[in-house]
Design an enzyme around this catalytic site. Structure first.
Site, short mmCIF file in Angstrom:
data_model
loop_
_atom_site.label_atom_id
_atom_site.label_comp_id
_atom_site.label_asym_id
_atom_site.label_seq_id
_atom_site.Cartn_x
_atom_site.Cartn_y
_atom_site.Cartn_z
N LYS A 247 45.02 39.51 35.35
CA LYS A 247 45.11 40.19 35.94
C LYS A 247 46.28 39.44 37.73
O LYS A 247 46.42 38.44 36.22
CB LYS A 247 44.18 41.01 36.84
N LYS A 248 46.90 40.50 38.03
CA LYS A 248 47.60 40.44 39.09
C LYS A 248 46.83 39.66 39.70
O LYS A 248 46.23 40.22 40.48
CB LYS A 248 48.79 41.43 39.55
N ARG A 249 47.29 38.24 40.39
CA ARG A 249 46.61 37.61 41.68
C ARG A 249 47.69 37.97 42.71
O ARG A 249 48.05 37.56 43.46
CB ARG A 249 46.52 36.36 41.38
#
Ligand code: GLU
Length: 482
Positions: A247-249
C-alpha cells in the site's frame, strides 16, 4: 470460443491499484490462452463512492495495458446490464425467492441493538457475530430492514476447490447470518457477485486472495439458489519489501496504475512485470512479450504465497524495454517529459533528428521516462560546472590546456561536424599532444559538460554542434586564464 468465461469486476470507487490490475491481467492472459471470453462488470453498489470518473480511469488503464475485454461495460453483450447499479431488480427477485423459500429473513435490529450485541459478545470473549435473533421475527410494516442469509445451524463443511490453493475447508460455524440486502434496498457484494457470476455464466472466478474468506458465503448462496458453482482461483497477495500488503506509505511510492503510467513506465514492461507477480514460467527467462507469456502461462502454476513487488526489478525491466524500443516511439513518449521540465515548449522547438540522438544516447540510463529531463539536462542547459574548484584544478594544467587549444583549432577547421570527423580530431590531438587516456578524456569531459561523468563525448559533441562546443572549450579555458 471455448466455454471458458472469465470476469473482471472492479469497483469504480478509486484509482486502480496494481493488485487489482494484476487480477485483470491474469484473467486476460487466461482468457486469451484458452480462447475464452473476458467480461468487464462494474461493481458500483456503493452509490456514494462510485463515480463515472473512476469508471473512466478503469477503462483507460485497461486500454493502456492492452487488456481488451470481450463483453461488458463499454462493449455490450447478451448478459447485461453490466453495472450492478442497473441490476437491482434482478437481485431483488432472487432475494425474494430466498425469503419465500425461508432461506433468508428480514432483520429489523437497530444499529444500537447490534452494537450492544457486539459489545456483550466481546465482553464474553466471543468473536462478534449476529446471533440470529430476527430469524423468527414477525413481519413488520416498515421498509427499514435488512435481509440476512440463513447459514446452516448445524456445523457444515464448506469446501472451496481452488485451482491454485487446492482444497480449502471452512466450517459454516465461522459465519453468521450475513446481510444480503442492505436497508437502502441494494444487494451486498457477496450476494450481487453470485447472481452476476451465475447469470453471466462465468466459469472461473479468478480474484485476489483477500476474497477467499468471502467465497464460502458465496458458495452457500449458489447452493441455496441451485446455481452451478464456477471454479475458483485465488491469486496470492502482492506484498511490499517488508512482506506487508502493498500500500501507499509515502508520496514516492507508486501503487496505482496511473502513477506508473505518469512516471513513464512502458505498458509492455508493466505487463511483463505484473505477469511475473505470483507466476513464473519455470525457466530463467524474465523478459517476455505478451504472446510468449500467453503461451507459457498456466493458472495452476501460480504460487500460493504472497508475491513481493520488487520495484528494483520493475525498474530494471522497464530500462530493458526502453533500451530496446523503437526510437520513434520513444520520441513520442518522451517529449512530454521534456516539455513538462521546461526544456522545450513543443516538439517543434527542437529538430527531431537531434532529439532522437539525445534519446538514443541517454536511454540506457533511464529506469522510467520521468528521469529523462535530469538524464538529458546537459543537452538543454548551458555549460555549468558541477564543482568549479575541481574544474579549475583539472583544466589548469599545461598539457590539458594544450589539448583544449588543439581541439579548438582542429574542430574549428571541420566543415562537417560529424561524429566520424570529431572522433578523428580527438585521435589526432591525442597523438600530437602525447596526452592520452584518462588524462585526455576526464578534463575534456569537465570542459565540455561541466561534469565528471556522462555520455560519450564524441556523440555529445556532434549533438551540441560545432559552435557550442568551441564556445564551451573557450569558456573552460577562460576559467583558468587569470
Ligand atoms: N469488486 C470486487 C473487488 O474489486 C470484486 C471481487 C470479486 O472478484 O469477486 O475487489
Amino acid at each position: 470460443m471455448s466455454n471458458m468465461r472469465l470476469r473482471f469486476p472492479p469497483s469504480p470507487t478509486g484509482k486502480i491499484h496494481v493488485g487489482n490490475i494484476r487480477t485483470a491481467l491474469f484473467n486476460w492472459i487466461w482468457a486469451r490462452k484458452n480462447n475464452g471470453e473476458l467480461v468487464l462488470r462494474l461493481e458500483d453498489t456503493d452509490a456514494e463512492r462510485s463515480t463515472k470518473e473512476f469508471e473512466d480511469v478503469i477503462i483507460q488503464e485497461l486500454n493502456w495495458l492492452g487488456l481488451d475485454v470481450d463483453e461488458g461495460v463499454g462493449v455490450g453483450g447478451e448478459y447485461g446490464p453490466y453495472r450492478q447499479s442497473e441490476r437491482k431488480d434482478l437481485y431483488t427477485q432472487y432475494i425474494n425467492q430466498l425469503l419465500e423459500e425461508n432461506k433468508a429473513y428480514k432483520c429489523y435490529c437497530s444499529q444500537e441493538e447490534l452494537d450492544e450485541m457486539r459489545e456483550k459478545q466481546k465482553a464474553a470473549g466471543e468473536i462478534p457475530h449476529y446471533d440470529g435473533r430476527c430469524r423468527y421475527a414477525e413481519d413488520k410494516d416498515t421498509d427499514d430492514f435488512v435481509v440476512r442469509f440463513k447459514m446452516p445451524q448445524t456445523n457444515e463443511k464448506i469446501v472451496v476447490d481452488d485451482l491454485i490453493r487446492g482444497r480449502v475447508e471452512f466450517n459454516s460455524e465461522e459465519f453468521d447470518d450475513f446481510v444480503i440486502k442492505k436497508s437502502d434496498g441494494m444487494a451486498t457484494y457477496n450476494f450481487a457477485v453470485v447472481i452476476d457470476d451465475a447469470l453471466m455464466k462465468i466459469s472461473q472466478v479468478i480474484r485476489g486472495e483477500d476474497h477467499l474468506s468471502n467465497t464460502p458465503k458465496q458458495i452457500m448462496i449458489y447452493k441455496a439458489l441451485d446455481f452451478d458453482l464456477p471454479k475458483f482461483a485465488h491469486l496470492p497477495l502482492i506484498l511490499d519489501e517488508d512482506k506487508a500488503k502493498l500500500k501507499k506509505r509515502s508520496d514516492d511510492d507508486a501503487v496505482y496504475v496511473g502513477e506508473f503510467r505518469r512516471k513513464g513506465y512502458l505498458p509492455e514492461a508493466l505487463f511483463n512485470f505484473l505477469a511475473l507477480l505470483g507466476w513464473s514460467p519455470g525457466d530463467e527467462k524474465e523478459i517476455m512479450n505478451k504472446d510468449e507469456i500467453i503461451k507459457k502461462f498456466d493458472l495452476t502454476r501460480v504460487n500460493k504465497s504472497g508475491a513481493v513487488f520488487d520495484i528494483e526489478k520493475l525498474n530494471w525491466m522497464n530500462n530493458q524495454y526502453i533500451q530496446d524500443m523503437d526510437l520513434d516511439r520513444l520520441y513520442e513518449l518522451a517529449t512530454p517529459y521534456l516539455i513538462e521540465a521546461g526544456y522545450i515548449e513543443s516538439k517543434n522547438d527542437i529538430e527531431k533528428n537531434r532529439l532522437l540522438k539525445i534519446l538514443d544516447l541517454t536511454r540506457d540510463g533511464l529506469d522510467y521516462l520521468e528521469q529523462l529531463p535530469s538524464e538529458a539536462e546537459l543537452f538543454f542547459t548551458g555549460l555549468e560546472f558541477e564543482d568549479i574548484e575541481n574544474a579549475k584544478n583539472e583544466i589548469n594544467d599545461p598539457e590539458v590546456k594544450e589539448v583544449l587549444n588543439g581541439l579548438i583549432e582542429e574542430l574549428g577547421a571541420l566543415d562537417h561536424f560529424s561524429s566520424d570527423n570529431i572522433s578523428s580530431v580527438f585521435n589526432k590531438v591525442r597523438k600530437e599532444t602525447g596526452v592520452g587516456g584518462r588524462k585526455f578524456y576526464h578534463p575534456l569531459r569537465v570542459a565540455l559538460t561541466g561534469r565528471g561523468s556522462g555520455p560519450d563525448l564524441v556523440s555529445f559533441s556532434e549533438i551540441m554542434g560545432k559552435e557550442e562546443i568551441i564556445n564551451r572549450l573557450n569558456k573552460s579555458l577562460e576559467l583558468v586564464a587569470s
